[in-house]
Enzyme design. Structure first.
Site, PDB file in Angstrom:
ATOM      1  N   TYR A   1      -3.874  -8.740   1.975  1.00 26.75           N
ATOM      2  CA  TYR A   1      -4.386  -8.848   0.608  1.00 26.75           C
ATOM      3  C   TYR A   1      -4.615 -10.315   0.215  1.00 26.75           C
ATOM      4  O   TYR A   1      -5.501 -10.613  -0.570  1.00 26.75           O
ATOM      5  CB  TYR A   1      -3.392  -8.219  -0.374  1.00 26.75           C
ATOM      6  CG  TYR A   1      -3.174  -6.730  -0.177  1.00 26.75           C
ATOM      7  CD1 TYR A   1      -3.956  -5.798  -0.842  1.00 26.75           C
ATOM      8  CD2 TYR A   1      -2.169  -6.261   0.680  1.00 26.75           C
ATOM      9  CE1 TYR A   1      -3.744  -4.428  -0.680  1.00 26.75           C
ATOM     10  CE2 TYR A   1      -1.959  -4.903   0.846  1.00 26.75           C
ATOM     11  CZ  TYR A   1      -2.748  -3.992   0.172  1.00 26.75           C
ATOM     12  OH  TYR A   1      -2.546  -2.643   0.337  1.00 26.75           O
TER      13      TYR A   1
ATOM     14  N   ASP B   1      -6.882   3.573   4.636  1.00 32.28           N
ATOM     15  CA  ASP B   1      -6.407   2.464   3.808  1.00 32.28           C
ATOM     16  C   ASP B   1      -6.885   1.138   4.427  1.00 32.28           C
ATOM     17  O   ASP B   1      -8.072   0.989   4.716  1.00 32.28           O
ATOM     18  CB  ASP B   1      -4.877   2.553   3.669  1.00 32.28           C
ATOM     19  CG  ASP B   1      -4.283   1.567   2.680  1.00 32.28           C
ATOM     20  OD1 ASP B   1      -4.362   1.811   1.456  1.00 32.28           O
ATOM     21  OD2 ASP B   1      -3.746   0.540   3.130  1.00 32.28           O
TER      22      ASP B   1
ATOM     23  N   HIS C   1      -3.187   9.820  -1.737  1.00 32.81           N
ATOM     24  CA  HIS C   1      -3.670   8.720  -0.898  1.00 32.81           C
ATOM     25  C   HIS C   1      -3.364   8.912   0.593  1.00 32.81           C
ATOM     26  O   HIS C   1      -4.201   8.630   1.440  1.00 32.81           O
ATOM     27  CB  HIS C   1      -3.042   7.409  -1.398  1.00 32.81           C
ATOM     28  CG  HIS C   1      -3.508   6.192  -0.654  1.00 32.81           C
ATOM     29  ND1 HIS C   1      -4.807   5.749  -0.686  1.00 32.81           N
ATOM     30  CD2 HIS C   1      -2.840   5.316   0.150  1.00 32.81           C
ATOM     31  CE1 HIS C   1      -4.924   4.645   0.040  1.00 32.81           C
ATOM     32  NE2 HIS C   1      -3.747   4.371   0.569  1.00 32.81           N
TER      33      HIS C   1
END
Length: 319
Positions: free
Chosen positions: A233, A103, A298
């Site tokens: 982010y 990730d 994931h």
């Protein structure tokens, strides 16, 4: 778990917590969102028993590592700076180490190889493939055009907004929602609607994730909040600006890439063609293997720890 040792070290102006176990060549494990060193608990024990020194930090902004207040303190340059300083402490006699990322940890691992290939012997990266910089368009502009403003990364941009919504939902609920997400499509978080479930809906945990695991994560996020992790982010466009000089640069480190076929990252339009039809190999010339695990989501290293441990061990044994 009791074999895992913990300590805090000073790197790049912050205090970084790390978990470690074993002796031998260092494997640096880099976690993603919303996780901690703890996501690597199975790998730390397994690889340490096989003759490696496993090192898994809480990255900047997470867990027991410092969270700088400035949003702009979470760029790939800050992260790689933290890690190079960490390697000087945990592997002072090793010029190069092995790296495993997942990730956001995978994205940081790509940049570690981009900026400092002299420090990486070989890498196993999971879930997040190398996304070459598009010099014509900033990432957020591309994401908004593709998915709209309810896409989770777009929702993360306004400081404090998503944190307030997460606080209303409750820390443990937010963690359960993320960690059990298995929809191969994009994740949307419409304003005020959370993850789209009724607030009192019970979330069934998969066999690989226990209430005890959730409680550990929640105990740390209750103290820190989600801001540190979300700030990664918020720096996507800043990273794009700062990385202009690396446009078109290749990753010159031996790599094995692993992804689950139900992972939302693998199902982004164009991704499968990029990975399997030559684009990935063009940008990562030393890409040795791509493994797609069927029926896996994931959080691949938690869902299939034994398989992942074997993949990591088998690849690193070549070096």
């Amino acid at each position: 778990m009791e074999d895992i040792e913990h300590r805090t070290v000073n790197v790049n102006g912050i205090n970084m917590h790390l978990a470690e176990n074993g002796e031998g060549p260092v494997i640096l494990f880099l976690h993603g969102f919303p996780e901690l060193w703890y996501t690597w608990r199975h790998q730390i024990i397994a690889l340490a028993s096989l003759g490696y020194k496993a090192v898994a930090p809480d990255l900047r902004g997470y867990g027991d590592t410092d969270s700088p207040p400035s949003i702009t303190s979470y760029t790939t340059f800050h992260m790689v700076g933290d890690l190079v300083a960490l390697l000087d402490i945990v592997a002072p006699d090793q010029d190069k180490v092995f790296v495993v990322g997942h990730d956001w940890g995978a994205l940081i691992a790509w940049h570690l190889c981009l900026y400092r290939p002299d420090r990486v012997k070989a890498m196993v990266n999971m879930s997040v493939f190398l996304s070459p910089r598009n010099p014509k368009r900033k990432p957020l502009e591309s994401l908004r055009a593709a998915y709209g403003n309810d896409y989770y990364i777009c929702r993360f941009q306004e400081p404090g907004e998503i944190e307030a919504e997460f606080a209303q939902l409750g820390t443990a609920t937010v963690l359960k929602e993320f960690l059990t997400y298995r929809n191969p499509g994009p994740l949307f978080l419409p304003k005020g609607k959370g993850f789209g479930h009724p607030p009192d809906a019970s979330i069934v945990l998969p066999p690989w994730l226990s209430e005890e695991d959730i409680n550990y994560y929640a105990s740390k996020y209750e103290k820190t909040g989600f801001t540190g992790g979300v700030n990664y982010y918020r720096d996507l466009d800043l990273n794009w600006e700062l990385n202009a000089a690396w446009t078109g640069a290749k990753i010159n480190v031996p790599v094995k890439f692993i992804v689950g076929d139900l992972d939302l990252t693998y199902n982004v339009p164009g991704t499968k063609d990029y990975i399997h039809k030559g684009g990935f190999k063009r940008d990562v010339p030393l890409l040795e293997e791509v493994v797609v695990l069927e029926g896996v989501g994931h959080f691949i290293h938690e869902e299939k720890p034994d398989e992942i441990n074997k993949h990591i061990y088998d690849f690193f044994q070549k070096f």
